[in-house]
Scaffold this active site. Sequence first.
Site: not given
Length: 482
Positions: A161, A425, A450
């Site tokens: 991320s 995602d 994700h």
Amino acid sequence: MATMQLLLIICLAAFCNGFTSVRLHRRPPDTDVSVAERRFLQKLDHFNGADTRVWHQRYFVNDTFVQPGGPVFLMIGGEGEANPTWMQYGSWLTYAQKLGAFCLLLEHRFYGESQPTLDMKLENLRFLSSRQALADLAHFQTVLSQDLGLSGRKWVVFGGSYPGSLAAWYRMKYPHLAYAAVASSAPVNAVVNFPEYLEVVQASLARNHSSCPKTMKVAFDSLIQLLAYKENYEKLTEHFRLCVMLEINSIMDNTFFLETIAEFIMDIVQYNNDNREFEGGKGGNVTIEVICDLMAKESLGAPYDRFVAVVQTILEATKQTCISAEYKKFIMDMKDYSWKGIASQGGKQWLYQTCTEFGFFQSTDSLSQPFSGFPLSYYVQQCKDIFGPGFSLSSITDAVQQTNEYYGGLNIQSSRIIFPNGLIDPWHALGINSNISYDVVAIQMQDAAHCADMYPERPEEPLAVPVARRSIFTLLTKWLQS
Ligand SMILES: *[C@@H]1O[C@H](CO)[C@@H](O)[C@H](O)[C@H]1NC(C)=O
Ligand SMILES: *[C@@H]1O[C@H](CO)[C@@H](O)[C@H](O)[C@H]1NC(C)=O
Ligand SMILES: *[C@@H]1O[C@H](CO)[C@@H](O)[C@H](O)[C@H]1NC(C)=O
Ligand SMILES: *[C@@H]1O[C@H](CO)[C@@H](O)[C@H](O)[C@H]1NC(C)=O
């Protein structure tokens, strides 16, 4: 990095975790693991030699697998408290075991227990930026290399991320320190407005029931209509299990409520079928399939009624007793600058980073998505309401442009970086999705969410995930041999 609204924040994990408003991230840790935890004497301001102030940054060590001459693996912390569970589980440790790596996790400044300033007043938050965070990594690596005799080793950085972006940027900006990077689900391209987020949500919702996004849209439009009349507030309070009776006195109240509800669906998509349980996350059994099955179930009533059933199902699975959807309370919590406030779990800091560096505002400004009612202007207003009148669309636009000028956006000029992305995602829309060169590589994972590659392996995961892990391991092995 998890669902966000700071209120719902729930906590967040070490790196790939998140909250909602600006949901990146994953979920909060619940687990209690005992892992060697240490403190590093860090500089407050890396870009002013006259400022000698220091503070203590938290980090974790796992030296179980270290072999003579092996590499050092450095996991980069992100927009939430660092979760030491990742020092005992996760795919990077399986690579570490096979490659004889010494493993470190450095918590990101201003998150968790890594608190460089007395509080988070605006004049202190200016020390919160990705550039300072990268310089933290460089200083940490340099000093630790000397102290622990690790300087002859190759350092490989990992992150998922936002920390995925940091991993790539660390390799790019400090190539003399980072030998290679694995940048999972990294949104390297900063954008003020991010309507593509909800476009991917729409596409992902359609994968099992093609009518799911449409039914969701009909339901959400009904919700907006109900919201127009005060006499419906009691009913809405009950349907969505609001913590306090719904009260709408402004456009922001209205918008915040809608966005809060939509975020429940956004989170299901972003974290679909992930392996959050190992680090204490809840509700992993509510998947896109489960909510779209409910949306297709005519016996539950009109689309609106099915949507209510979906939200209640999510609340039950995640063990949330009520939804806090009051803008006034949100702003009050966000303005609290103490380290003890509820927003200090990461919500405030991450919102500050979006207002000053990244934007990433997940607006409904596209027609190809199931929700309505939260335009870009709503997010800009939040920056203003929380951090002051100096924030505006033009200040945020300038800041985001500066970020891309500094890091290059999608134009990555580097080597030895891997960019894994799960294709359901929504964040993959801001990441690297095609190979840039023979050693700046995009690894796409069909059906995955994700940061899927970072989790421990598990039989239920999409096939592309173990395949991606094998590719990552093969590339790292090859690079470390040369
Ligand atoms: C390091 O990780 C391994 C693999 O999960 C675990 O068995 C070991 O206990 C960890 N060591 C430390 C010091 O945390
Ligand atoms: C849902 O869609 C995905 C992707 O197309 C597929 O792999 C999966 O088997 C589907 N599940 C069901 C129950 O149809
Ligand atoms: C998910 O699991 C929880 C228990 O952890 C359970 O209460 C809930 O009913 C389950 N929901 C679904 C949709 O399977
Ligand atoms: C990039 O190249 C690797 C081989 O190094 C391959 O496995 C991967 O599928 C390629 N990625 C894309 C998006 O084509």
